[in-house]
Scaffold this motif. Structure first.
Motif, PDB file in Angstrom:
ATOM      1  N   PRO A 262       4.689   4.954  48.965  1.00 31.89           N
ATOM      2  CA  PRO A 262       3.923   5.899  48.157  1.00 31.89           C
ATOM      3  C   PRO A 262       4.551   7.298  48.139  1.00 31.89           C
ATOM      4  N   ALA A 263       4.049   8.144  47.245  1.00 27.73           N
ATOM      5  CA  ALA A 263       4.700   9.425  46.984  1.00 27.73           C
ATOM      6  C   ALA A 263       4.614  10.397  48.156  1.00 27.73           C
ATOM      7  N   ASP A 264       3.667  10.156  49.094  1.00 28.54           N
ATOM      8  CA  ASP A 264       3.521  11.118  50.189  1.00 28.54           C
ATOM      9  C   ASP A 264       4.252  10.688  51.468  1.00 28.54           C
ATOM     10  N   VAL A 265       5.173   9.746  51.340  1.00 29.86           N
ATOM     11  CA  VAL A 265       6.043   9.429  52.481  1.00 29.86           C
ATOM     12  C   VAL A 265       6.994  10.600  52.692  1.00 29.86           C
ATOM     13  N   MET A 266       7.132  11.038  53.949  1.00 30.66           N
ATOM     14  CA  MET A 266       8.066  12.111  54.252  1.00 30.66           C
ATOM     15  C   MET A 266       9.322  11.474  54.833  1.00 30.66           C
ATOM     16  N   LEU A 267      10.428  11.616  54.120  1.00 31.92           N
ATOM     17  CA  LEU A 267      11.681  11.075  54.617  1.00 31.92           C
ATOM     18  C   LEU A 267      12.768  12.135  54.490  1.00 31.92           C
ATOM     19  N   THR A 268      13.453  12.417  55.596  1.00 30.58           N
ATOM     20  CA  THR A 268      14.445  13.484  55.603  1.00 30.58           C
ATOM     21  C   THR A 268      15.713  13.047  56.324  1.00 30.58           C
ATOM     22  N   VAL A 269      16.842  13.242  55.676  1.00 31.02           N
ATOM     23  CA  VAL A 269      18.127  13.157  56.371  1.00 31.02           C
ATOM     24  C   VAL A 269      18.602  14.598  56.507  1.00 31.02           C
ATOM     25  N   GLY A 270      18.367  15.173  57.675  1.00 30.90           N
ATOM     26  CA  GLY A 270      18.583  16.621  57.838  1.00 30.90           C
ATOM     27  C   GLY A 270      19.861  16.967  58.567  1.00 30.90           C
ATOM     28  N   MET A 271      20.510  15.959  59.135  1.00 32.48           N
ATOM     29  CA  MET A 271      21.710  16.221  59.931  1.00 32.48           C
ATOM     30  C   MET A 271      22.749  15.167  59.615  1.00 32.48           C
ATOM     31  N   MET A 272      23.986  15.597  59.399  1.00 27.64           N
ATOM     32  CA  MET A 272      25.089  14.640  59.258  1.00 27.64           C
ATOM     33  C   MET A 272      26.358  15.255  59.815  1.00 27.64           C
ATOM     34  N   ARG A 273      27.090  14.452  60.566  1.00 26.53           N
ATOM     35  CA  ARG A 273      28.390  14.903  61.083  1.00 26.53           C
ATOM     36  C   ARG A 273      29.443  13.892  60.680  1.00 26.53           C
ATOM     37  N   LEU A 274      30.561  14.421  60.198  1.00 24.47           N
ATOM     38  CA  LEU A 274      31.662  13.548  59.804  1.00 24.47           C
ATOM     39  C   LEU A 274      32.824  13.733  60.759  1.00 24.47           C
ATOM     40  N   THR A 275      33.501  12.633  61.009  1.00 20.91           N
ATOM     41  CA  THR A 275      34.722  12.692  61.807  1.00 20.91           C
ATOM     42  C   THR A 275      35.836  12.055  60.990  1.00 20.91           C
ATOM     43  N   PRO A 276      37.004  12.671  60.810  1.00 15.73           N
ATOM     44  CA  PRO A 276      37.369  13.976  61.386  1.00 15.73           C
ATOM     45  C   PRO A 276      36.891  15.176  60.571  1.00 15.73           C
ATOM     46  N   ASN A 277      36.189  14.963  59.473  1.00 14.67           N
ATOM     47  CA  ASN A 277      35.685  16.068  58.641  1.00 14.67           C
ATOM     48  C   ASN A 277      36.830  16.901  58.083  1.00 14.67           C
ATOM     49  N   VAL A 281      41.295  13.287  54.464  1.00  9.83           N
ATOM     50  CA  VAL A 281      41.246  12.104  55.326  1.00  9.83           C
ATOM     51  C   VAL A 281      39.978  11.311  55.017  1.00  9.83           C
ATOM     52  N   VAL A 282      40.121  10.020  54.827  1.00  4.33           N
ATOM     53  CA  VAL A 282      38.953   9.147  54.645  1.00  4.33           C
ATOM     54  C   VAL A 282      38.125   9.207  55.930  1.00  4.33           C
ATOM     55  N   PRO A 283      36.826   9.492  55.832  1.00  5.45           N
ATOM     56  CA  PRO A 283      36.019   9.664  57.047  1.00  5.45           C
ATOM     57  C   PRO A 283      35.995   8.411  57.934  1.00  5.45           C
ATOM     58  N   GLU A 284      36.277   8.626  59.185  1.00  8.30           N
ATOM     59  CA  GLU A 284      36.305   7.553  60.166  1.00  8.30           C
ATOM     60  C   GLU A 284      34.895   7.249  60.663  1.00  8.30           C
ATOM     61  N   GLU A 285      34.106   8.312  60.751  1.00 13.78           N
ATOM     62  CA  GLU A 285      32.744   8.117  61.257  1.00 13.78           C
ATOM     63  C   GLU A 285      31.769   9.041  60.540  1.00 13.78           C
ATOM     64  N   ALA A 286      30.598   8.522  60.236  1.00 19.74           N
ATOM     65  CA  ALA A 286      29.496   9.342  59.708  1.00 19.74           C
ATOM     66  C   ALA A 286      28.302   9.139  60.639  1.00 19.74           C
ATOM     67  N   TYR A 287      27.724  10.231  61.085  1.00 18.54           N
ATOM     68  CA  TYR A 287      26.621  10.186  62.040  1.00 18.54           C
ATOM     69  C   TYR A 287      25.481  10.991  61.428  1.00 18.54           C
ATOM     70  N   PHE A 288      24.336  10.364  61.194  1.00 18.60           N
ATOM     71  CA  PHE A 288      23.266  11.124  60.542  1.00 18.60           C
ATOM     72  C   PHE A 288      21.887  10.774  61.100  1.00 18.60           C
ATOM     73  N   SER A 289      20.944  11.665  60.813  1.00 18.95           N
ATOM     74  CA  SER A 289      19.575  11.528  61.305  1.00 18.95           C
ATOM     75  C   SER A 289      18.670  11.040  60.183  1.00 18.95           C
ATOM     76  N   ILE A 290      17.602  10.358  60.567  1.00 18.39           N
ATOM     77  CA  ILE A 290      16.523  10.009  59.628  1.00 18.39           C
ATOM     78  C   ILE A 290      15.211  10.390  60.296  1.00 18.39           C
ATOM     79  N   ASP A 291      14.370  11.093  59.556  1.00 22.95           N
ATOM     80  CA  ASP A 291      13.044  11.491  60.048  1.00 22.95           C
ATOM     81  C   ASP A 291      12.028  10.933  59.052  1.00 22.95           C
ATOM     82  N   LEU A 292      11.177  10.027  59.526  1.00 22.02           N
ATOM     83  CA  LEU A 292      10.223   9.318  58.659  1.00 22.02           C
ATOM     84  C   LEU A 292       8.804   9.595  59.139  1.00 22.02           C
ATOM     85  N   ARG A 293       7.906  10.014  58.227  1.00 22.86           N
ATOM     86  CA  ARG A 293       6.520  10.302  58.627  1.00 22.86           C
ATOM     87  C   ARG A 293       5.534   9.883  57.535  1.00 22.86           C
ATOM     88  N   HIS A 294       4.386   9.395  57.962  1.00 26.79           N
ATOM     89  CA  HIS A 294       3.287   9.111  57.035  1.00 26.79           C
ATOM     90  C   HIS A 294       2.007   8.963  57.847  1.00 26.79           C
TER      91      HIS A 294
END
Ligand SMILES: [Zn+2]
Length: 421
Positions: A262-277, A281-294
């Motif tokens: 539903p429309a009031d689901v809170m979903l946030t990807v607020g952090m991402m880190r790339l290696t080597p960034n 260079v094609v990124p070797e690693e992507a590291y990210f957060s997910i925050d889910l609330r309802h």
């Protein structure tokens, strides 16, 4: 007739203290950057202890450096009523998140002193350690340790970005607390009440100064690590790449789609880190957060299952791991605390309305061990975790007045009252 305690609340004194506390970690843009267990937070803590001592309060701490300022009741053998919040902030924090709840609690003690009364139960102002979780993730470790929600050793082992553990940072803070006795965990307050800015715009839109918080919505937080292979951006054919970022993008797009209903689901990807960034260079690693609330646990659980499926399905030639770092189901606050807040607001002729908390708070952890509730006041535009965070002085005063009468009501109840879960 005896006057209600709220009559003795001094809004100007509370406001002045809010502005003064905001100097600890003040940002040039008017915001506050006060990381948990940092030197600047330790200085703010010393200020709180100083104000407490002026009021004759006994400070206490504990193994994770939660701070308590105790006003002795006439029956010190009864469990105390706990009121407060936290004084750490996000890096882009404002003057009110957390600080309002702690300083409103201190103003309740001021009001008690001004009234000349002594409550039956002792009252303790509390500042919980690391509510925000921005330096040490996840947050609420102080209240979790106190409530026994997670083992102390687990919480103390969490590190910040520089590799410093909560244990090391807490020991530094505790070393400054000369003359502040440490108490063990394991005791239960009679009740916990936390005053806080709403951090959403509902009260402001309704023109209502007091929110009677009914509960807190459910949350799950994750970290996803996608592993691919670094490669030359100019020579490696796309079909042959193991591009960690492109896999992460596919995951996030698919997760965003399932979280749109539903429309009031809170979903946030607020952090991402790339290696080597690096741009070529094609990124070797992507590291990210997910925050889910309802508010509805069934919705959170359904999307949780989808997230796990998507991470597995969308990684393509890469590999991916998903860690759930926090899970907190929806909760309802104690009916008797909600009723006490409603009664206090009515008596003070302050309009109030029931409201659900979209954000997490230390009150969640206390709710597991004692009757707990929260009082919300409006904040401008619903903005928080931002230097522009703002609460009107009248609303700050109103929140403290309601907190004062609720606290006194709870602290006046004997064995059969406040301690009843
Ligand atoms: Zn807060």
């Amino acid at each position: 007739m005896r006057q209600r305690l709220s009559h003795h609340v001094n809004g100007q004194r509370l406001w002045d203290r809010l502005m003064l506390l905001a100097n600890y970690g003040a940002r040039a843009d008017g915001g506050v950057d006060r990381p948990a267990l940092s030197d600047v937070e330790a200085e703010a803590r010393a200020q709180l202890i100083g104000w407490g001592r002026e009021l004759g309060l006994q400070p206490f701490t504990d193994p994770i450096a939660n701070l308590f300022l105790r006003l002795e009741g006439s029956r010190p053998d009864l469990s105390p009523v706990l009121i407060g919040s936290h004084i750490d902030s996000q890096p882009t924090g404002g003057k009110f998140d957390g600080a309002f709840g702690v300083l409103a609690a201190l103003e309740v003690i001021e009001a008690i002193r001004a009234s000349g009364e002594q409550p039956l139960r002792s009252i303790e102002v509390v500042a919980w350690t690391n509510e925000e979780g921005s330096r040490f993730a996840p947050g609420m470790s102080g209240s979790e340790a106190f409530a026994g929600v997670k083992p102390l050793e687990t919480l103390l082992a969490v590190t910040d970005a520089a590799g410093c553990t909560v244990r090391e940072a807490a020991e530094r803070v505790l070393a400054r607390d000369v003359d502040v006795p440490q108490r063990p965990f394991g005791w239960r307050p009679a009740a916990f009440v936390e005053a806080h800015i709403e951090q959403a715009p509902l009260l402001e839109r309704a023109g209502v100064p007091i929110g009677v918080v009914t509960g807190i919505q459910g949350t799950r937080r994750y970290r996803v690590r996608v592993r691919g292979e670094a490669a030359h951006a100019g020579t490696t054919l796309r079909a042959e790449r193991k591009d960690a970022l492109m896999a992460a993008v596919r995951m996030i797009r698919a997760i965003d789609a399932v979280a749109s209903d539903p429309a009031d689901v809170m979903l946030t990807v607020g952090m991402m880190r790339l290696t080597p960034n690096a741009p070529s260079v094609v990124p070797e690693e992507a590291y990210f957060s997910i925050d889910l609330r309802h508010v509805d646990d069934a919705v959170v659980d359904r999307i949780d299952a989808e997230i796990r499926r998507i991470v597995a399905d969308e990684c393509g030639p890469c590999s991916a791991t998903l860690d759930q770092i926090a899970h907190a189901p929806s909760l309802d606050f104690a009916p008797q605390i909600r009723a006490a807040i409603t009664t206090a607001a009515e008596a003070a002729e302050l309009p109030a309305m029931p409201i659900y908390s979209a954000a997490g708070h230390d009150a969640r952890q206390l709710h597991y061990i004692c009757p707990t509730g929260m009082i919300f006041i409006p904040c401008r535009g619903g903005i928080s975790h931002n230097p522009a965070e703002w609460a009107e002085p009248d609303h700050v005063t109103a929140g403290a007045r309601v907190l004062a009468d609720v606290t006194m009501a709870l602290a006046s109840q004997g064995d059969e009252g406040a301690g009843r879960a």
